[in-house]
Design a protein around this motif. Sequence first.
Motif, mmCIF file in Angstrom:
data_model
loop_
_atom_site.group_PDB
_atom_site.id
_atom_site.type_symbol
_atom_site.label_atom_id
_atom_site.label_comp_id
_atom_site.label_asym_id
_atom_site.label_seq_id
_atom_site.Cartn_x
_atom_site.Cartn_y
_atom_site.Cartn_z
ATOM 1 N N UNK A 19 11.555 7.563 54.532
ATOM 2 C CA UNK A 19 12.635 7.079 55.398
ATOM 3 C C UNK A 19 12.188 5.896 56.240
ATOM 4 N N UNK A 20 13.037 4.900 56.353
ATOM 5 C CA UNK A 20 12.712 3.671 57.069
ATOM 6 C C UNK A 20 12.314 3.938 58.515
ATOM 7 N N UNK A 21 12.991 4.860 59.194
ATOM 8 C CA UNK A 21 12.698 5.109 60.603
ATOM 9 C C UNK A 21 11.243 5.522 60.803
ATOM 10 N N UNK A 22 10.698 6.349 59.926
ATOM 11 C CA UNK A 22 9.327 6.828 60.086
ATOM 12 C C UNK A 22 8.345 5.687 59.956
ATOM 13 N N UNK A 83 -9.545 4.019 52.818
ATOM 14 C CA UNK A 83 -9.483 4.118 51.357
ATOM 15 C C UNK A 83 -8.848 2.844 50.833
ATOM 16 N N UNK A 84 -8.946 2.648 49.537
ATOM 17 C CA UNK A 84 -8.257 1.521 48.946
ATOM 18 C C UNK A 84 -8.914 1.008 47.689
ATOM 19 N N UNK A 85 -8.365 -0.089 47.203
ATOM 20 C CA UNK A 85 -8.888 -0.786 46.040
ATOM 21 C C UNK A 85 -8.525 -2.253 46.197
ATOM 22 N N UNK A 86 -8.544 -3.021 45.108
ATOM 23 C CA UNK A 86 -8.262 -4.448 45.235
ATOM 24 C C UNK A 86 -6.793 -4.765 45.480
ATOM 25 N N UNK A 87 -5.904 -3.790 45.459
ATOM 26 C CA UNK A 87 -4.478 -4.007 45.692
ATOM 27 C C UNK A 87 -3.937 -3.252 46.902
ATOM 28 N N UNK A 88 -4.668 -2.270 47.395
ATOM 29 C CA UNK A 88 -4.147 -1.413 48.461
ATOM 30 C C UNK A 88 -5.280 -1.027 49.401
ATOM 31 N N UNK A 89 -4.954 -1.013 50.688
ATOM 32 C CA UNK A 89 -5.901 -0.544 51.700
ATOM 33 C C UNK A 89 -5.165 0.461 52.579
ATOM 34 N N UNK A 90 -5.797 1.594 52.836
ATOM 35 C CA UNK A 90 -5.257 2.600 53.750
ATOM 36 C C UNK A 90 -6.100 2.554 55.019
ATOM 37 N N UNK A 91 -5.420 2.455 56.148
ATOM 38 C CA UNK A 91 -6.064 2.425 57.455
ATOM 39 C C UNK A 91 -5.697 3.694 58.219
ATOM 40 N N UNK A 92 -6.612 4.177 59.049
ATOM 41 C CA UNK A 92 -6.312 5.292 59.945
ATOM 42 C C UNK A 92 -6.724 4.907 61.355
ATOM 43 N N UNK A 93 -6.052 5.525 62.322
ATOM 44 C CA UNK A 93 -6.350 5.291 63.737
ATOM 45 C C UNK A 93 -6.173 6.603 64.475
ATOM 46 N N UNK A 94 -7.177 7.008 65.200
ATOM 47 C CA UNK A 94 -7.117 8.255 65.961
ATOM 48 C C UNK A 94 -6.081 8.163 67.070
ATOM 49 N N UNK A 95 -5.321 9.238 67.233
ATOM 50 C CA UNK A 95 -4.350 9.352 68.323
ATOM 51 C C UNK A 95 -5.084 9.863 69.561
ATOM 52 N N UNK A 96 -4.603 9.477 70.722
ATOM 53 C CA UNK A 96 -5.209 9.937 71.974
ATOM 54 C C UNK A 96 -5.188 11.456 72.081
ATOM 55 N N UNK A 98 -5.225 13.627 69.677
ATOM 56 C CA UNK A 98 -5.763 14.276 68.486
ATOM 57 C C UNK A 98 -4.978 13.899 67.247
ATOM 58 N N UNK A 99 -5.612 14.004 66.122
ATOM 59 C CA UNK A 99 -4.995 13.626 64.855
ATOM 60 C C UNK A 99 -5.084 12.129 64.630
ATOM 61 N N UNK A 100 -4.482 11.669 63.552
ATOM 62 C CA UNK A 100 -4.537 10.248 63.196
ATOM 63 C C UNK A 100 -3.218 9.743 62.661
ATOM 64 N N UNK A 130 3.014 11.901 59.088
ATOM 65 C CA UNK A 130 2.166 13.080 59.236
ATOM 66 C C UNK A 130 0.848 12.739 59.902
ATOM 67 N N UNK A 131 -0.046 13.678 59.867
ATOM 68 C CA UNK A 131 -1.372 13.526 60.462
ATOM 69 C C UNK A 131 -2.373 13.255 59.347
ATOM 70 N N UNK A 132 -2.869 12.022 59.304
ATOM 71 C CA UNK A 132 -3.819 11.637 58.260
ATOM 72 C C UNK A 132 -5.183 12.273 58.464
ATOM 73 N N UNK A 133 -5.445 12.818 59.634
ATOM 74 C CA UNK A 133 -6.728 13.458 59.926
ATOM 75 C C UNK A 133 -6.495 14.932 60.247
ATOM 76 N N UNK A 134 -5.806 15.622 59.371
ATOM 77 C CA UNK A 134 -5.525 17.043 59.596
ATOM 78 C C UNK A 134 -6.832 17.785 59.809
ATOM 79 N N UNK A 135 -6.761 18.820 60.610
ATOM 80 C CA UNK A 135 -7.960 19.589 60.965
ATOM 81 C C UNK A 135 -8.649 20.138 59.717
#
Length: 144
Positions: A19-22, A83-96, A98-100, A130-135
Motif C-alpha cells: 500500500x502506498x501509505x505505508x 543486503x543487496x546486489x548490483x540492482x537492489x540495496x536494502x537499508x535498515x535503521x534502528x528505531x529509538x 527498538x526494532x528497525x 514491519x520490523x526489519x530487526x525482529x527479535x
Amino acid sequence: MTGLKSAGLSVVLACFGLPTQAQTALANPVVPLLEGVQPAPDCGNLYDLAGKAFCVTAPLSGMEAAGKAYIAHLEGEGWLMADGNDRRVVFVKRRDGGGCDALQMLAYFDRSLPDEATTPGYLAFSTIPGDACAAVPTDSQTDQ
C-alpha cells in the motif's frame, strides 16, 4: 545495466507492491532529490511502480554515480546497508524505541530501449513494512 534477472526482479517488485501509505510515510522524508537526477513520478511507467515508490531518473551513464550518491546520503542519515546486489540495496535503521525500519533502492531501465549512455535509468525507493530487526529468539525459546 544489462543482466537484470527477471526472477530476482519479480521478488523485489513484490516488495514494492505494498500500500502506498505505508511506503510514503517513510520514503519521502529520507529520500531527497539529489544532484544529477530528476524526479520520475511515473517511475518510467515500468513494473507498476508509479504510486508505490519514490522514483528518480538519470541517463544510464549517470546511474552508477546516482546510486553511490544515494547510498552515501542514506548512510549519512544513519541507514545501514543490510543486503543487496548490483540492482537492489536494502537499508535498515534502528528505531529509538527498538526494532528497525527498512528501505530498499532498486535500479532499473526500460529493456525495450537500447542499452546506451543516454537511455533513461531509474532508481526506485520504497519502505519495507514491519520490523526489519525482529527479535531473535532467546535460548529459552529455542530449547522448547
